[in-house]
Write a protein that holds these residues in place. Structure first.
Motif, PDB file in Angstrom:
ATOM      1  N   ASP A  26       0.820  -1.212   0.000  1.00  0.00           N
ATOM      2  CA  ASP A  26       0.000   0.000   0.000  1.00  0.00           C
ATOM      3  C   ASP A  26       0.855   1.264   0.000  1.00  0.00           C
ATOM      4  O   ASP A  26       0.446   2.292  -0.522  1.00  0.00           O
ATOM      5  CB  ASP A  26      -0.908   0.010   1.230  1.00  0.00           C
ATOM      6  CG  ASP A  26      -1.953  -1.096   1.156  1.00  0.00           C
ATOM      7  OD1 ASP A  26      -2.206  -1.550   0.024  1.00  0.00           O
ATOM      8  OD2 ASP A  26      -2.495  -1.461   2.208  1.00  0.00           O
ATOM      9  N   SER A  27       2.034   1.181   0.616  1.00  0.00           N
ATOM     10  CA  SER A  27       2.877   2.373   0.703  1.00  0.00           C
ATOM     11  C   SER A  27       3.305   2.865  -0.670  1.00  0.00           C
ATOM     12  O   SER A  27       3.550   4.050  -0.867  1.00  0.00           O
ATOM     13  CB  SER A  27       4.112   2.086   1.570  1.00  0.00           C
ATOM     14  OG  SER A  27       4.886   1.056   0.995  1.00  0.00           O
ATOM     15  N   LEU A  61       9.057   6.542   1.834  1.00  0.00           N
ATOM     16  CA  LEU A  61       7.779   5.865   2.076  1.00  0.00           C
ATOM     17  C   LEU A  61       7.567   4.723   1.082  1.00  0.00           C
ATOM     18  O   LEU A  61       7.043   3.664   1.428  1.00  0.00           O
ATOM     19  CB  LEU A  61       6.641   6.887   1.970  1.00  0.00           C
ATOM     20  CG  LEU A  61       5.220   6.358   2.183  1.00  0.00           C
ATOM     21  CD1 LEU A  61       5.061   5.831   3.606  1.00  0.00           C
ATOM     22  CD2 LEU A  61       4.197   7.437   1.898  1.00  0.00           C
ATOM     23  N   TYR A  62       8.025   4.926  -0.155  1.00  0.00           N
ATOM     24  CA  TYR A  62       7.858   3.920  -1.212  1.00  0.00           C
ATOM     25  C   TYR A  62       8.591   2.622  -0.856  1.00  0.00           C
ATOM     26  O   TYR A  62       8.143   1.530  -1.191  1.00  0.00           O
ATOM     27  CB  TYR A  62       8.398   4.495  -2.521  1.00  0.00           C
ATOM     28  CG  TYR A  62       8.216   3.595  -3.717  1.00  0.00           C
ATOM     29  CD1 TYR A  62       7.005   3.553  -4.406  1.00  0.00           C
ATOM     30  CD2 TYR A  62       9.258   2.777  -4.162  1.00  0.00           C
ATOM     31  CE1 TYR A  62       6.837   2.729  -5.504  1.00  0.00           C
ATOM     32  CE2 TYR A  62       9.100   1.951  -5.250  1.00  0.00           C
ATOM     33  CZ  TYR A  62       7.889   1.928  -5.927  1.00  0.00           C
ATOM     34  OH  TYR A  62       7.714   1.105  -7.007  1.00  0.00           O
ATOM     35  N   LYS A  63       9.719   2.764  -0.138  1.00  0.00           N
ATOM     36  CA  LYS A  63      10.542   1.588   0.151  1.00  0.00           C
ATOM     37  C   LYS A  63      10.163   0.920   1.469  1.00  0.00           C
ATOM     38  O   LYS A  63      10.785  -0.072   1.862  1.00  0.00           O
ATOM     39  CB  LYS A  63      12.013   2.000   0.209  1.00  0.00           C
ATOM     40  CG  LYS A  63      12.525   2.567  -1.109  1.00  0.00           C
ATOM     41  CD  LYS A  63      13.830   3.311  -0.914  1.00  0.00           C
ATOM     42  CE  LYS A  63      14.233   4.042  -2.187  1.00  0.00           C
ATOM     43  NZ  LYS A  63      15.392   4.922  -1.983  1.00  0.00           N
ATOM     44  N   GLU A  89       7.490   3.978  11.191  1.00  0.00           N
ATOM     45  CA  GLU A  89       8.177   5.058  10.478  1.00  0.00           C
ATOM     46  C   GLU A  89       7.340   5.548   9.296  1.00  0.00           C
ATOM     47  O   GLU A  89       7.294   6.748   9.000  1.00  0.00           O
ATOM     48  CB  GLU A  89       9.551   4.556   9.997  1.00  0.00           C
ATOM     49  CG  GLU A  89      10.405   5.608   9.307  1.00  0.00           C
ATOM     50  CD  GLU A  89      10.843   6.705  10.240  1.00  0.00           C
ATOM     51  OE1 GLU A  89      11.245   7.769   9.742  1.00  0.00           O
ATOM     52  OE2 GLU A  89      10.769   6.522  11.469  1.00  0.00           O
ATOM     53  N   ALA A  90       6.649   4.621   8.610  1.00  0.00           N
ATOM     54  CA  ALA A  90       5.800   5.028   7.488  1.00  0.00           C
ATOM     55  C   ALA A  90       4.668   5.926   7.963  1.00  0.00           C
ATOM     56  O   ALA A  90       4.300   6.894   7.288  1.00  0.00           O
ATOM     57  CB  ALA A  90       5.236   3.791   6.788  1.00  0.00           C
ATOM     58  N   SER A  91       4.108   5.640   9.124  1.00  0.00           N
ATOM     59  CA  SER A  91       3.052   6.480   9.681  1.00  0.00           C
ATOM     60  C   SER A  91       3.563   7.890   9.978  1.00  0.00           C
ATOM     61  O   SER A  91       2.886   8.882   9.720  1.00  0.00           O
ATOM     62  CB  SER A  91       2.507   5.837  10.956  1.00  0.00           C
ATOM     63  OG  SER A  91       1.563   6.661  11.570  1.00  0.00           O
ATOM     64  N   ARG A 109      11.342  16.123  14.202  1.00  0.00           N
ATOM     65  CA  ARG A 109      10.579  14.898  13.972  1.00  0.00           C
ATOM     66  C   ARG A 109      11.169  13.682  14.674  1.00  0.00           C
ATOM     67  O   ARG A 109      10.584  12.611  14.680  1.00  0.00           O
ATOM     68  CB  ARG A 109      10.472  14.619  12.469  1.00  0.00           C
ATOM     69  CG  ARG A 109       9.420  15.491  11.795  1.00  0.00           C
ATOM     70  CD  ARG A 109       9.162  15.007  10.396  1.00  0.00           C
ATOM     71  NE  ARG A 109      10.329  15.163   9.557  1.00  0.00           N
ATOM     72  CZ  ARG A 109      10.675  14.323   8.586  1.00  0.00           C
ATOM     73  NH1 ARG A 109       9.966  13.232   8.374  1.00  0.00           N
ATOM     74  NH2 ARG A 109      11.745  14.553   7.848  1.00  0.00           N
ATOM     75  N   THR A 110      12.338  13.838  15.257  1.00  0.00           N
ATOM     76  CA  THR A 110      12.931  12.709  15.989  1.00  0.00           C
ATOM     77  C   THR A 110      12.188  12.440  17.288  1.00  0.00           C
ATOM     78  O   THR A 110      12.332  11.368  17.872  1.00  0.00           O
ATOM     79  CB  THR A 110      14.403  13.006  16.303  1.00  0.00           C
ATOM     80  OG1 THR A 110      14.490  14.285  16.937  1.00  0.00           O
ATOM     81  CG2 THR A 110      15.233  13.034  15.032  1.00  0.00           C
ATOM     82  N   TYR A 111      11.380  13.422  17.769  1.00  0.00           N
ATOM     83  CA  TYR A 111      10.647  13.238  19.016  1.00  0.00           C
ATOM     84  C   TYR A 111       9.286  12.583  18.751  1.00  0.00           C
ATOM     85  O   TYR A 111       8.650  12.836  17.728  1.00  0.00           O
ATOM     86  CB  TYR A 111      10.429  14.587  19.715  1.00  0.00           C
ATOM     87  CG  TYR A 111      11.704  15.261  20.134  1.00  0.00           C
ATOM     88  CD1 TYR A 111      12.467  14.779  21.187  1.00  0.00           C
ATOM     89  CD2 TYR A 111      12.163  16.397  19.459  1.00  0.00           C
ATOM     90  CE1 TYR A 111      13.637  15.391  21.561  1.00  0.00           C
ATOM     91  CE2 TYR A 111      13.342  17.022  19.826  1.00  0.00           C
ATOM     92  CZ  TYR A 111      14.071  16.516  20.888  1.00  0.00           C
ATOM     93  OH  TYR A 111      15.242  17.117  21.260  1.00  0.00           O
ATOM     94  N   ILE A 112       8.846  11.787  19.693  1.00  0.00           N
ATOM     95  CA  ILE A 112       7.513  11.177  19.597  1.00  0.00           C
ATOM     96  C   ILE A 112       6.462  12.268  19.819  1.00  0.00           C
ATOM     97  O   ILE A 112       6.555  13.059  20.752  1.00  0.00           O
ATOM     98  CB  ILE A 112       7.362  10.054  20.645  1.00  0.00           C
ATOM     99  CG1 ILE A 112       8.356   8.929  20.355  1.00  0.00           C
ATOM    100  CG2 ILE A 112       5.941   9.535  20.669  1.00  0.00           C
ATOM    101  CD1 ILE A 112       8.392   7.855  21.416  1.00  0.00           C
ATOM    102  N   GLY A 113       5.464  12.292  18.969  1.00  0.00           N
ATOM    103  CA  GLY A 113       4.405  13.294  19.082  1.00  0.00           C
ATOM    104  C   GLY A 113       4.827  14.669  18.623  1.00  0.00           C
ATOM    105  O   GLY A 113       4.232  15.670  19.037  1.00  0.00           O
TER     106      GLY A 113
END
Length: 789
Positions: A257-258, A289-291, A298-300, A407-411
């Protein structure tokens, strides 16, 4: 062409011969060295040809800036070399190759530029050799240079063998000082530094310094090349592995799907007119994302990032239609008074209409709470026809609130500015930064510093949110900030703002605002429109007896309280009825008067003077009391939460009283046998500042002399040790307090009289302003004669 002798004025008035001169670009020639170079400038070619024809030497000197085409004496270094032209080879009409041999060092005395080529008057400048006493130091320097050369050679092995041999085999300080810089690829400025030294020892030290610097640079360069090489090898390996995985996946007919999601994102990216840097970044994330497996965490994260970036209003502009007459109507309809504020706003709008170059002008609305700063910003957005977004900065401590989280942080999420842009769905909205003076800082960073980039017109066209990590253009955004005071706004941030100050409202303005805006609004919200009528006398009574503020926020709450009481009565009645509220029945509804009269000098009292103070919510009356206790010990008591500056003003007043004791009948007082107590009422409230100086002095002289102080006079001003009255700040707010307390006269420092321009016209009509320049003038106006006292 022949050599021309000219008589130059020197200390010995001797004759000097002008020699042909060539200004070298990026090249320094040393004595006893053979060098070849190319000559392209017509004047330099002419100098070479003339030197060959006349069998003369030529003076070679480096120029400071290689870009200068026709150098003069200020563009050339002081020291060069006399050289013999060995050979020339004409490559073309405008290029000649030259082979020269340096003969001896010379100093440039004067240069002439009016001939076909440069001509210079020179003075031989031989280099001082090594003295016997310096021989050990010279030997140490030679060894150090050879060691440094070996390190240099290890990092740069592409040197000719004869050069390496000559340097390593020589022990002559003079030879090394000239041969090494001439044959190694040093910067020409470093070579010239060596040329400028007048002794062999100094040359060796300069040469060792250059070697050390070059070795360090080469070692860093080698480290960088090694790292780049390793990274390239890793990237190639990763590429091959991914290609193998893709081939295996295709062979197994696996669909993810990615991949379809990635293709959809690429189509969305293609439709948006993005900057090149942003396009490359988003396409790179799409490839990642394609890979990936679609269900991976990580895709999310990547999907969320791409959605956030692509949902931003890139190049979506709201058309701006500025109509000055319409803007005037909107401002007058929504805000009563504020004449000067409206004028400033209309001036700014007019400039924006006439000039398309005005973009990132930051407006800062400063004033007490409740005077309409936020609503003014809303009205400006209506005048411009722009989208509106509001950010509250009060209490913000984390820099990430402004610039976003990595973006390395959660949330992780974007900062408030990008979120406001996204909410408004326009790249040129009006963004209100509310309470900018309430920003705080701690270990998580300084939000005020993070705002500098966003509010700076010179750099906010490439604002980078840490979450997006791609530049977003904020130059078309109109930022408006609000603050109660500029004192707590960092200076660099305040420097980027155009400050518009909103004054406190007068009693008349509060009445009109209540009648035109607040009362109709609350009647509508409470469902009492047409059922309840509040008379003008009741509104005036609410303003005078139930509120005490610079703005109208408390007044609106009191009006709402009255209407709630009426709503209860109407709702409980069986028949529909209407109620009229007058000043007489207010006490029955909401209780007795809440604003108690302030303590002040109301009866021409002795030892009490009415001062004026500035606060963040407007001006206040600040009375000062003084009592003198006989049979004391010369002590000074200060109470009322006075700050250090006010304590110093009290000491200045006492000194003035002692110095001028005879003038005010105080010469019989022994200050060592009395105690003086100075008090500022409302002791729980801290007070500080120099502007109470004349008030303290007036109350003190009054208490000592027994002469009463006029009760209808308020005053403000700083004093010096000699009684000079100095200017103060916050005059507009202080005069508003004097007007509210029904004073008739205000003493103002003479240097503050131009500030009366900003004082409200109603206040100027009600008060009499007297400029004062010294304390004696203040006391003459303030103190009543002894008989009247």
């Amino acid at each position: 062409m022949s050599s021309v002798k000219v008589k130059l004025k020197t200390d010995k008035d001797r004759q000097q011969i002008l020699v042909p001169t060539i200004a070298l670009r990026g090249l320094v020639v040393f004595p006893n060295n053979v060098v070849h170079f190319e000559v392209g400038r017509p004047r330099s070619i002419a100098a070479i040809e003339w030197a060959m024809e006349n069998s003369t030497n030529v003076f070679l000197v480096a120029q400071k800036d290689m870009d200068v085409e026709n150098p003069t004496s200020k563009d050339l270094y002081a020291y060069g070399v006399m050289a013999e032209v060995k050979q020339i080879l004409k490559v073309s009409d405008d290029l000649v190759k030259v082979l020269v041999e340096g003969k001896y060092r010379a100093k440039l005395e004067k240069i002439q530029t009016d001939a076909d080529f440069l001509q210079a008057a020179i003075q031989p400048a031989p280099v001082r050799g090594v003295r016997p006493a310096d021989a050990p130091r010279a030997e140490a320097l030679v060894r150090s240079i050879r060691d440094a050369f070996e390190e240099y050679l290890a990092l740069n092995p592409r040197l000719p063998k004869d050069v390496i041999y000559n340097i390593l085999s020589s022990e002559s300080p003079t030879f090394l000082a000239e041969y090494v810089p001439s044959n190694l690829l040093f910067k020409y400025a470093d070579k010239q530094k060596i040329m400028n030294e007048n002794s062999t020892l100094a040359r060796l030290e300069a040469l060792l310094t250059v070697f050390t610097k070059e070795t360090k640079v080469l070692s860093i360069e080698k480290e960088i090349q090694d790292k780049v090489g390793e990274q390239m090898d890793k990237n190639q390996r990763d590429y091959f592995l991914r290609e193998q995985m893709r081939a295996i996946s295709e062979e197994l007919d696996e669909e993810d799907d990615s991949r379809s999601e990635a293709e959809n994102y690429k189509k969305r990216i293609a439709k948006i007119d993005l900057p090149e840097e942003a396009r490359e970044k988003l396409l790179k994330e799409t490839d990642r994302l394609y890979k990936m497996q679609g269900s991976s965490q990580e895709a999310s994260v990547i999907r969320t990032y791409l959605d956030t970036c692509l949902d931003l209003p890139w190049n979506v502009l709201t058309p701006e239609n500025i109509d000055i007459a319409k803007a005037q109507t909107i401002l007058d309809k929504e805000h009563y008074g504020l004449k000067k504020v409206k004028e400033r706003i209309l001036e700014i709008l007019a400039v924006r209409k006439l000039s398309s170059e005005v973009h990132s002008q930051i407006i800062c609305l400063v004033g007490p709470p409740g005077v309409g700063k936020t609503s003014i910003a809303t009205s400006i957005a209506k005048c411009l026809g722009r989208k509106y977004a509001r950010m509250s900065l009060g209490g913000v401590r984390d820099e990430a609130e402004i610039r976003g989280h990595r973006r390395t942080y959660i949330g992780a999420m974007p900062g408030k500015i990008i979120s406001a842009i996204n909410t408004s769905k326009s790249s040129n909205p009006l963004i209100l930064l509310d309470e900018v003076d309430k920003l705080a800082s701690d270990f998580r960073g300084d939000p005020a510093a993070a705002l500098l980039e966003a509010l700076d017109p010179e750099q906010n066209s490439t604002f980078k949110d840490l979450y997006l990590d791609i530049p977003f253009d904020l130059s078309k955004v109109l930022f408006i900030t609000t603050a109660n005071s500029t004192d707590t706004i960092p200076r660099p941030l305040l420097d980027r703002m155009d400050v518009i100050e909103l004054p406190s409202y007068t009693r008349l303005e509060k009445f009109q605002i209540a009648k035109r805006h607040l009362l109709p609004k609350q009647l509508r919200l409470t469902g009492l429109k047409g059922r309840v009528r509040i008379t003008d006398s009741a509104l005036t009574a609410l303003i005078d007896g139930y509120t005490q503020e610079a703005g109208v926020r408390s007044l609106e709450r009191v009006i709402t309280e009255v209407l709630r009481k009426c709503a209860k009565t109407i709702a409980a009645a069986e028949e529909e009825q209407s109620i009229t509220i007058s000043a007489r029945n207010l006490e029955e509804l909401i209780g007795p008067v809440r604003v108690k009269p302030n303590f002040s000098n109301k009866t021409n009292a002795v030892g009490i003077a009415n001062g004026l103070a500035w606060t963040s919510i407007g001006g206040e009356l600040l009375p000062i009391e003084v009592q003198v206790i006989e049979n004391g010990s010369g002590a000074l008591e200060l109470t009322g939460s006075l700050g250090e500056v006010m304590k110093e003003s009290a000491k200045l007043a006492i000194t003035f009283a002692k110095v001028h004791a005879k003038e005010y009948g105080l010469d019989q007082i022994d200050f060592k046998k009395i105690d003086i107590h100075i008090h500022a009422p409302e002791g729980a409230i801290p007070k500080d500042g120099p502007s109470a100086g004349i008030t303290l002095a007036t109350a003190l002289i009054s208490a000592l002399s027994g002469r009463a102080v006029r009760s209808d006079v308020a005053m403000t001003g700083e004093i010096t040790l000699h009684g000079t009255v100095l200017p103060i700040g916050g005059l507009r707010e202080k005069t508003m307090a004097a007007y509210r307390e029904k004073m008739t006269t205000v003493l103002v420092p003479k240097d503050n009289m131009p500030d009366l321009y900003d004082v409200d016209d109603t206040v100027k009509e009600a008060l009499s302003f007297i400029p004062v320049s010294d304390l004696q003038q203040v006391l003459k106006i303030n103190l009543l004669p002894s008989a009247q006292a």
